[in-house]
Structures are given as structure tokens and as C-alpha cells.
Motif scaffolding. Structure first.
Motif, PDB file in Angstrom:
ATOM      1  N   ASP A 120       0.791  -1.230   0.000  1.00 16.70           N
ATOM      2  CA  ASP A 120       0.000   0.000   0.000  1.00 16.70           C
ATOM      3  C   ASP A 120       0.824   1.282   0.000  1.00 16.70           C
ATOM      4  O   ASP A 120       0.414   2.274  -0.592  1.00 16.70           O
ATOM      5  CB  ASP A 120      -0.964   0.027   1.183  1.00 16.70           C
ATOM      6  CG  ASP A 120      -2.209  -0.795   0.960  1.00 16.70           C
ATOM      7  OD1 ASP A 120      -2.385  -1.337  -0.158  1.00 16.70           O
ATOM      8  OD2 ASP A 120      -3.013  -0.908   1.908  1.00 16.70           O
ATOM      9  N   ARG A 121       1.959   1.285   0.635  1.00 17.97           N
ATOM     10  CA  ARG A 121       2.720   2.532   0.789  1.00 17.97           C
ATOM     11  C   ARG A 121       3.935   2.630  -0.135  1.00 17.97           C
ATOM     12  O   ARG A 121       4.823   3.441   0.086  1.00 17.97           O
ATOM     13  CB  ARG A 121       3.170   2.660   2.248  1.00 17.97           C
ATOM     14  CG  ARG A 121       2.010   2.844   3.195  1.00 17.97           C
ATOM     15  CD  ARG A 121       2.507   3.053   4.626  1.00 17.97           C
ATOM     16  NE  ARG A 121       1.389   3.309   5.502  1.00 17.97           N
ATOM     17  CZ  ARG A 121       0.793   2.391   6.241  1.00 17.97           C
ATOM     18  NH1 ARG A 121       1.211   1.150   6.211  1.00 17.97           N
ATOM     19  NH2 ARG A 121      -0.217   2.712   7.019  1.00 17.97           N
ATOM     20  N   TRP A 122       3.955   1.837  -1.171  1.00 18.48           N
ATOM     21  CA  TRP A 122       5.139   1.778  -2.016  1.00 18.48           C
ATOM     22  C   TRP A 122       5.494   3.110  -2.669  1.00 18.48           C
ATOM     23  O   TRP A 122       6.658   3.390  -2.940  1.00 18.48           O
ATOM     24  CB  TRP A 122       4.984   0.680  -3.077  1.00 18.48           C
ATOM     25  CG  TRP A 122       3.961   0.961  -4.143  1.00 18.48           C
ATOM     26  CD1 TRP A 122       2.627   0.744  -4.065  1.00 18.48           C
ATOM     27  CD2 TRP A 122       4.197   1.501  -5.433  1.00 18.48           C
ATOM     28  NE1 TRP A 122       2.004   1.113  -5.229  1.00 18.48           N
ATOM     29  CE2 TRP A 122       2.951   1.580  -6.087  1.00 18.48           C
ATOM     30  CE3 TRP A 122       5.331   1.919  -6.111  1.00 18.48           C
ATOM     31  CZ2 TRP A 122       2.819   2.063  -7.384  1.00 18.48           C
ATOM     32  CZ3 TRP A 122       5.200   2.401  -7.401  1.00 18.48           C
ATOM     33  CH2 TRP A 122       3.962   2.465  -8.019  1.00 18.48           C
ATOM     34  N   ALA A 174      -0.333  -8.649 -10.728  1.00 19.11           N
ATOM     35  CA  ALA A 174      -1.499  -8.285 -11.549  1.00 19.11           C
ATOM     36  C   ALA A 174      -1.585  -9.114 -12.828  1.00 19.11           C
ATOM     37  O   ALA A 174      -2.687  -9.401 -13.300  1.00 19.11           O
ATOM     38  CB  ALA A 174      -1.443  -6.793 -11.890  1.00 19.11           C
ATOM     39  N   SER A 175      -0.457  -9.507 -13.368  1.00 23.80           N
ATOM     40  CA  SER A 175      -0.465 -10.262 -14.630  1.00 23.80           C
ATOM     41  C   SER A 175      -0.558 -11.767 -14.418  1.00 23.80           C
ATOM     42  O   SER A 175      -0.593 -12.517 -15.395  1.00 23.80           O
ATOM     43  CB  SER A 175       0.788  -9.937 -15.439  1.00 23.80           C
ATOM     44  OG  SER A 175       1.939 -10.450 -14.793  1.00 23.80           O
ATOM     45  N   HIS A 176      -0.624 -12.198 -13.192  1.00 27.24           N
ATOM     46  CA  HIS A 176      -0.695 -13.641 -12.910  1.00 27.24           C
ATOM     47  C   HIS A 176      -2.027 -14.210 -13.405  1.00 27.24           C
ATOM     48  O   HIS A 176      -3.098 -13.687 -13.099  1.00 27.24           O
ATOM     49  CB  HIS A 176      -0.527 -13.901 -11.410  1.00 27.24           C
ATOM     50  CG  HIS A 176      -0.458 -15.349 -11.072  1.00 27.24           C
ATOM     51  ND1 HIS A 176       0.649 -16.108 -11.334  1.00 27.24           N
ATOM     52  CD2 HIS A 176      -1.365 -16.180 -10.514  1.00 27.24           C
ATOM     53  CE1 HIS A 176       0.421 -17.339 -10.939  1.00 27.24           C
ATOM     54  NE2 HIS A 176      -0.793 -17.411 -10.443  1.00 27.24           N
ATOM     55  N   ALA A 177      -1.950 -15.275 -14.180  1.00 29.57           N
ATOM     56  CA  ALA A 177      -3.155 -15.907 -14.736  1.00 29.57           C
ATOM     57  C   ALA A 177      -4.037 -16.453 -13.625  1.00 29.57           C
ATOM     58  O   ALA A 177      -3.549 -17.074 -12.685  1.00 29.57           O
ATOM     59  CB  ALA A 177      -2.750 -17.031 -15.683  1.00 29.57           C
ATOM     60  N   GLU A 229      -8.259  -6.535  -7.030  1.00 31.68           N
ATOM     61  CA  GLU A 229      -8.752  -5.236  -6.578  1.00 31.68           C
ATOM     62  C   GLU A 229      -7.681  -4.486  -5.794  1.00 31.68           C
ATOM     63  O   GLU A 229      -7.442  -3.296  -6.044  1.00 31.68           O
ATOM     64  CB  GLU A 229     -10.007  -5.424  -5.720  1.00 31.68           C
ATOM     65  CG  GLU A 229     -10.564  -4.129  -5.191  1.00 31.68           C
ATOM     66  CD  GLU A 229     -11.788  -4.325  -4.307  1.00 31.68           C
ATOM     67  OE1 GLU A 229     -12.208  -3.342  -3.672  1.00 31.68           O
ATOM     68  OE2 GLU A 229     -12.313  -5.459  -4.237  1.00 31.68           O
ATOM     69  N   ILE A 230      -7.023  -5.146  -4.874  1.00 31.98           N
ATOM     70  CA  ILE A 230      -5.988  -4.505  -4.051  1.00 31.98           C
ATOM     71  C   ILE A 230      -4.814  -4.061  -4.912  1.00 31.98           C
ATOM     72  O   ILE A 230      -4.333  -2.926  -4.805  1.00 31.98           O
ATOM     73  CB  ILE A 230      -5.488  -5.482  -2.954  1.00 31.98           C
ATOM     74  CG1 ILE A 230      -6.619  -5.877  -1.994  1.00 31.98           C
ATOM     75  CG2 ILE A 230      -4.305  -4.874  -2.196  1.00 31.98           C
ATOM     76  CD1 ILE A 230      -7.237  -4.749  -1.221  1.00 31.98           C
ATOM     77  N   VAL A 231      -4.360  -4.929  -5.793  1.00 34.25           N
ATOM     78  CA  VAL A 231      -3.201  -4.633  -6.630  1.00 34.25           C
ATOM     79  C   VAL A 231      -3.519  -3.526  -7.632  1.00 34.25           C
ATOM     80  O   VAL A 231      -2.699  -2.629  -7.836  1.00 34.25           O
ATOM     81  CB  VAL A 231      -2.704  -5.923  -7.327  1.00 34.25           C
ATOM     82  CG1 VAL A 231      -1.651  -5.625  -8.361  1.00 34.25           C
ATOM     83  CG2 VAL A 231      -2.175  -6.898  -6.290  1.00 34.25           C
ATOM     84  N   THR A 232      -4.687  -3.561  -8.215  1.00 29.85           N
ATOM     85  CA  THR A 232      -5.086  -2.522  -9.173  1.00 29.85           C
ATOM     86  C   THR A 232      -5.132  -1.152  -8.489  1.00 29.85           C
ATOM     87  O   THR A 232      -4.621  -0.164  -9.038  1.00 29.85           O
ATOM     88  CB  THR A 232      -6.449  -2.855  -9.799  1.00 29.85           C
ATOM     89  OG1 THR A 232      -6.351  -4.110 -10.468  1.00 29.85           O
ATOM     90  CG2 THR A 232      -6.888  -1.779 -10.781  1.00 29.85           C
ATOM     91  N   LYS A 233      -5.707  -1.095  -7.309  1.00 26.87           N
ATOM     92  CA  LYS A 233      -5.753   0.179  -6.574  1.00 26.87           C
ATOM     93  C   LYS A 233      -4.350   0.657  -6.211  1.00 26.87           C
ATOM     94  O   LYS A 233      -4.072   1.853  -6.270  1.00 26.87           O
ATOM     95  CB  LYS A 233      -6.602   0.033  -5.311  1.00 26.87           C
ATOM     96  CG  LYS A 233      -8.070   0.012  -5.583  1.00 26.87           C
ATOM     97  CD  LYS A 233      -8.868  -0.057  -4.297  1.00 26.87           C
ATOM     98  CE  LYS A 233     -10.351  -0.111  -4.595  1.00 26.87           C
ATOM     99  NZ  LYS A 233     -11.167  -0.206  -3.384  1.00 26.87           N
ATOM    100  N   ALA A 234      -3.473  -0.271  -5.847  1.00 29.08           N
ATOM    101  CA  ALA A 234      -2.111   0.111  -5.500  1.00 29.08           C
ATOM    102  C   ALA A 234      -1.375   0.687  -6.695  1.00 29.08           C
ATOM    103  O   ALA A 234      -0.559   1.600  -6.563  1.00 29.08           O
ATOM    104  CB  ALA A 234      -1.351  -1.085  -4.933  1.00 29.08           C
ATOM    105  N   LEU A 235      -1.645   0.173  -7.865  1.00 28.48           N
ATOM    106  CA  LEU A 235      -0.955   0.620  -9.084  1.00 28.48           C
ATOM    107  C   LEU A 235      -1.513   1.942  -9.637  1.00 28.48           C
ATOM    108  O   LEU A 235      -0.860   2.573 -10.468  1.00 28.48           O
ATOM    109  CB  LEU A 235      -1.027  -0.449 -10.175  1.00 28.48           C
ATOM    110  CG  LEU A 235      -0.109  -1.653  -9.963  1.00 28.48           C
ATOM    111  CD1 LEU A 235      -0.450  -2.782 -10.914  1.00 28.48           C
ATOM    112  CD2 LEU A 235       1.354  -1.236 -10.122  1.00 28.48           C
ATOM    113  N   GLU A 236      -2.680   2.356  -9.211  1.00 27.76           N
ATOM    114  CA  GLU A 236      -3.283   3.597  -9.732  1.00 27.76           C
ATOM    115  C   GLU A 236      -2.541   4.820  -9.262  1.00 27.76           C
ATOM    116  O   GLU A 236      -1.988   4.923  -8.232  1.00 27.76           O
ATOM    117  CB  GLU A 236      -4.750   3.690  -9.305  1.00 27.76           C
ATOM    118  CG  GLU A 236      -5.613   2.676 -10.008  1.00 27.76           C
ATOM    119  CD  GLU A 236      -7.060   2.699  -9.520  1.00 27.76           C
ATOM    120  OE1 GLU A 236      -7.379   3.349  -8.505  1.00 27.76           O
ATOM    121  OE2 GLU A 236      -7.885   2.049 -10.178  1.00 27.76           O
TER     122      GLU A 236
END
Length: 147
Positions: free
Chosen positions: A108-110, A129-132, A140-147
Motif C-alpha cells: 500500500d505505501r510503495w 497483476a499479470s498472474h493468470a 482489486e488490491i493490486v489494481t488500486k495500489a498501481l493507480e
């Protein structure tokens, strides 16, 4: 402490308290939050210790999430802590997506760190995020972190 007695003391403590799950959880967490240079290697060793079971959420929180809260070692300049957490999130996603999503919150704080650490963390977030077959919870968590 990096004293020679460290590992024998930890082993003796475990031998005495191995039948007390809450004490063992603390034993795992103490090692995962150590500031010593070999902490990530020790955490990796503990993944195969009889005290740890990836299918038990409290064990995962005591070891892996505790390591992710270790500001000194998780955010190491080499990015090893980020890669380790990403590996664990991916592995856990297949077993328990809700626990995996909680672990993913370690990223979260990256964006608050220096550019080098940001690049290393982003790389691991993108790998997750790209893991099949990624679960909706983790996505959801990873997408929000990347925004």
C-alpha cells in the motif's frame, strides 16, 4: 541480537512452547520483524518449519505479514522483500484469496519510498497483476495500489 546464542535460544524456546499456538505465532513474528541482515533468509527458512502452515491464516499473518511490516528488511534496497511478498501473494491466492489480498496490502505505501524502491515494488505489483487466474480480491488490491 546477532549473538551466537540467538538460534539455540530460539530453538529451545520453540521446543518448550511448540504446543501453544499463540506463543508460536509470536515466536514467528519476532523473527520476521528482526532488523538483522539475514531476516529474509530466516523467514524463507521458516516457511518450511513445522511451526508454519500456509493454510492457517494466523501462521501466515505471524510470519509473512509481520515481515511485510518490517520497514528495515521488507523495504531493502535490493527489492528481495518485495519479490518475496509477491511470491507469497501469488501462492496464497490459489489457497485463500482473502488472506492473499490482506498480504497484498503490504504494498500500500510503495509510492512513499525513493524512486528505486518504487520501481522494484511496481515490478512486483505488475507481476502479481499479470498472474493468470488472479482472484478478484487480490486483483482489486493490486489494481488500486498501481493507480
Amino acid at each position: 541480537s546477532d549473538a551466537a546464542e540467538r538460534l539455540p535460544a530460539l530453538d529451545a524456546f520453540y521446543a518448550k512452547w511448540k504446543d501453544e499456538p499463540l506463543v508460536v505465532d509470536k515466536w514467528l513474528a519476532v523473527q520476521a520483524t528482526s532488523r538483522l541482515p539475514g531476516t529474509l533468509a530466516r523467514v524463507r527458512q521458516l516457511l518450511s518449519h513445522p511451526a508454519f502452515d500456509i493454510r492457517v491464516p494466523n501462521k501466515v499473518y505471524s510470519l509473512i505479514r509481520a515481515f511485510a511490516s518490517n520497514h528495515v528488511r521488507f523495504h531493502g534496497a535490493d527489492g528481495g522483500g518485495y519479490a518475496f511478498l509477491a511470491d507469497q501473494v501469488i501462492a496464497l491466492d490459489a489457497l485463500n484469496p482473502q488472506v492473499a489480498a490482506r498480504l497484498a496490502r503490504g504494498f500500500d505505501r510503495w509510492k512513499r519510498f525513493d524512486a528505486s524502491r518504487q520501481a522494484l515494488a511496481r515490478k512486483q505489483l505488475e507481476r502479481i497483476a499479470s498472474h493468470a487466474g488472479l482472484s478478484r480480491d487480490v486483483a482489486e488490491i493490486v489494481t488500486k495500489a498501481l493507480e
